[in-house]
Design an enzyme around this catalytic site. Structure first.
Site, mmCIF file in Angstrom:
data_model
loop_
_atom_site.group_PDB
_atom_site.id
_atom_site.type_symbol
_atom_site.label_atom_id
_atom_site.label_comp_id
_atom_site.label_asym_id
_atom_site.label_seq_id
_atom_site.Cartn_x
_atom_site.Cartn_y
_atom_site.Cartn_z
ATOM 1 N N LYS B 79 0.851 -1.201 0.000
ATOM 2 C CA LYS B 79 0.000 0.000 0.000
ATOM 3 C C LYS B 79 0.882 1.244 0.000
ATOM 4 O O LYS B 79 1.908 1.274 0.700
ATOM 5 C CB LYS B 79 -0.911 -0.019 1.229
ATOM 6 C CG LYS B 79 -1.995 1.054 1.218
ATOM 7 C CD LYS B 79 -2.921 0.911 2.427
ATOM 8 C CE LYS B 79 -4.049 1.935 2.406
ATOM 9 N NZ LYS B 79 -4.942 1.819 3.576
ATOM 10 N N SER B 154 -9.859 1.754 2.550
ATOM 11 C CA SER B 154 -8.969 2.490 1.697
ATOM 12 C C SER B 154 -7.904 1.641 1.001
ATOM 13 O O SER B 154 -7.284 2.093 0.046
ATOM 14 C CB SER B 154 -8.281 3.583 2.508
ATOM 15 O OG SER B 154 -7.427 3.021 3.491
ATOM 16 N N SER B 178 -10.139 -0.534 6.753
ATOM 17 C CA SER B 178 -9.501 -0.369 5.437
ATOM 18 C C SER B 178 -8.757 -1.576 4.895
ATOM 19 O O SER B 178 -8.332 -1.563 3.744
ATOM 20 C CB SER B 178 -8.550 0.824 5.463
ATOM 21 O OG SER B 178 -9.278 2.025 5.411
#
Lengths: 96, 476
Positions: B79, B154, B178
């Site tokens: 990420k 997210s 997330s």
């Protein structure tokens, strides 16, 4: 309305953000709707409740105060938008 | 089966058995990226050359008869809010578009010991604020299982990369769901470890008392392997716990006999999709058949979790994001003086949701409102945490939906932030309480969208979560 025009100015200033005249009504209305939404917290009796800042039990964490290797100065400055003589450079802070 | 569709533990066996090389495997993943990335958009950046070089190094080790870690030579996605030395780390924000970290996050440093192959940095909602990845400052990510739908957020890029076979596994971060919600939307496994189990050093901070890094994988076994590699105390993160790290793969036992699993009635509330509810209840029935005891429980303050979360997280974010001022890194837009420069930079380069949360946070923290909003939310946080403490006196694990719906359509919620916040109703309570949670696939809707359920455990009891998740997975 829970949020006044003045509240909005204060919050924008604290946030170092500008809100244009066109955006203003929408930003104000969204903040207001949000505060109305979170109003349900006021129904909860918290008179004898301590606040939780970290979920797991944690006290002050101490370590020995020793000099250890740290980031090289040039490397630390490598992402600076503007630098001079090993320092970060910014526009003037004080009036002349 | 193509190499890029397999799990890390399967591929590890092929690598050490000299059936395949890491270059072959890495090329298969990069080829898949070439084929599908145009329609999925899972990545912010792809590190093709470094990946091939790293794969060659692993192959050389294998040829020399040296041993490699379970994740060695296996391609993964990271990420883009986790600092990778020398690889641009943007948090999907224009304000960090050019930021090249001079150091590795602790999780990356730990992983490097195993020599995984980082193929790219995954897309996300800007600064991890959002539940659909539509708040990325660069581009949206499409759900590989239904391209007109969001991958969740997210960590939507991480989940889409794994589900789309553009990575074998990925790291995400979870502040309010997330990791778990995108795992559920994309039909993969995602775990948020206990707060403090994994170091946050080098994870770009959103809400420091809630953030936690965790694995997104194709199965529960890979999840245990990744957790093994990243868990543990770190001198650079004083909130990381010193509790010893077990070998999580030892928890992969197919047996839930003697476990009591709680079903919290508040998590099956109105507004929940009927197909999701049916699939999650059916997972509970499966556990019962396998010998677990199912018990209905109550977590009475669940209704207040969203409000508490959306005051605490923005308050911490407003503070954490003060550092993006155009001074020491990131993009600067000049001004007549330093404050003018900061306002120009932040106003032009932060996206709408980030600005909204910064302003909510500063409002909740400001003089006159602090007690009514921020302090109140922290007290309610205590009550939410106590609910779990009470519940875990009677049960070993809690089973709940991961999200109230399956993946929604791109654009469906972008204009209604409050509706988007409600997506987090089943996931935020864990972050507030610091507890671990794992999302596991449990079927599909009638339109073939993945559904996931969530197991919630006691603090630092990832082992029971993995055991229960593994048992379910074996039965499917």
């Amino acid at each position: 309305m829970k949020v006044t025009q003045q509240d909005l100015d204060t919050v924008a200033s604290l946030s170092r953000l500008r809100i244009s005249d066109e955006e203003r009504p929408e930003v104000l209305s969204q903040l207001d709707k949000f505060l109305t939404y979170v109003d349900n917290l006021q129904q909860v009796d918290t008179s004898n409740v301590e606040p939780t800042t970290y979920a797991l039990p944690m006290k002050n964490v101490f370590r020995a105060d020793e000099v250890k290797p740290s980031l090289d100065r040039e490397l630390a400055l490598s992402n600076a938008p503007l630098k001079e003589d090993g320092y970060f450079k910014v526009p003037r802070v004080l009036e002349e | 089966m193509n190499l890029n569709e397999m799990t890390a533990h399967e591929l590890h066996d092929l690598l050490v058995g000299k059936k395949i090389s890491s270059v072959e495997l890495t090329t298969a993943v990069l080829d898949q990226i070439d084929r599908t990335e145009g329609s999925i958009g899972a990545y912010v950046s792809i590190t093709r050359d470094q990946a091939i070089d790293a794969a060659r190094a692993v192959d050389k080790k294998l040829a020399d008869g040296e041993s490699i870690g379970v994740l060695g030579g296996i391609p993964c996605a990271i990420k883009d809010n986790i600092c990778t030395k020398g690889i641009t780390t943007t948090c999907a924000s224009k304000i960090l578009e050019n930021f090249v970290p001079p150091y590795d996050a602790t999780v990356i440093a730990k992983l490097r010991a195993e020599e995984p192959i980082i193929v790219g940095k995954a897309n996300m909602d800007e600064f991890a604020m959002g539940g659909s990845t539509e708040n990325s400052g660069f581009h949206v990510t499409h759900n590989p299982r239904a391209l007109d739908r969001v991958p969740g957020g997210s960590s939507g890029g991480s989940a889409a990369a794994v589900a789309g076979n553009e990575a074998i596994w990925a790291l995400g971060s979870d502040t309010g769901g997330s990791i778990r919600q995108p795992a559920s939307f994309c039909g993969v496994v995602g775990m948020k470890p206990t707060y403090g189990r994994v170091s946050r050093y080098g994870l770009v901070a959103y809400a420091s008392s809630l953030d936690q890094i965790g694995p997104i994988t194709k199965d529960v076994t890979d999840c245990a392997h990744v957790l093994n590699a990243i868990a543990g105390h770190d001198d650079m993160d004083s909130t990381s716990t010193a509790a010893p790290v077990p070998d999580y793969t030892k928890a992969l036992v197919s047996d839930v006999g003697g476990l009591t699993i709680g079903l919290p009635k508040e998590y099956f509330a109105e507004g929940m999709d009927v197909e999701v509810e049916r699939a999650v209840r059916s997972a509970a029935a499966t556990y019962e058949k396998l010998g677990a005891k199912i018990k209905t429980i109550s977590l009475p303050h669940t209704d207040y979790a969203i409000s508490a979360y959306y005051l605490i997280a923005p308050a911490e974010a407003a503070t954490n994001l003060e550092r993006y001022d155009g001074v020491s890194y990131g993009v600067r837009i000049d001004g007549v003086d330093v404050v003018d420069m900061m306002k120009n930079t932040r106003t032009a380069l932060f996206g709408a949701e980030v600005k909204r949360r910064i302003m909510i946070g500063n409002y909740a923290l400001s003089a006159g409102y602090y007690d009514a909003y921020y302090l109140k939310a922290l007290k309610v946080r205590t009550l939410i945490r106590n609910d779990f403490v009470e519940a875990f006196k009677d049960v070993d694990v809690i089973l709940a939906p991961t999200a109230p719906t399956a993946a929604f359509k791109l654009g469906e919620m972008v204009d209604d932030p409050l509706k988007m916040y409600l997506q987090d109703v089943c996931t935020v309570p864990l972050n507030l309480a610091g507890l671990p949670g794992i999302s596991i696939p449990c079927g599909e809707t009638s339109t073939s969208l993945p559904i996931g359920f969530q197991l919630i455990g006691r603090a630092l009891d990832e082992e029971t979560l993995l055991r229960a998740a593994f048992t379910y997975e074996q039965q499917r």
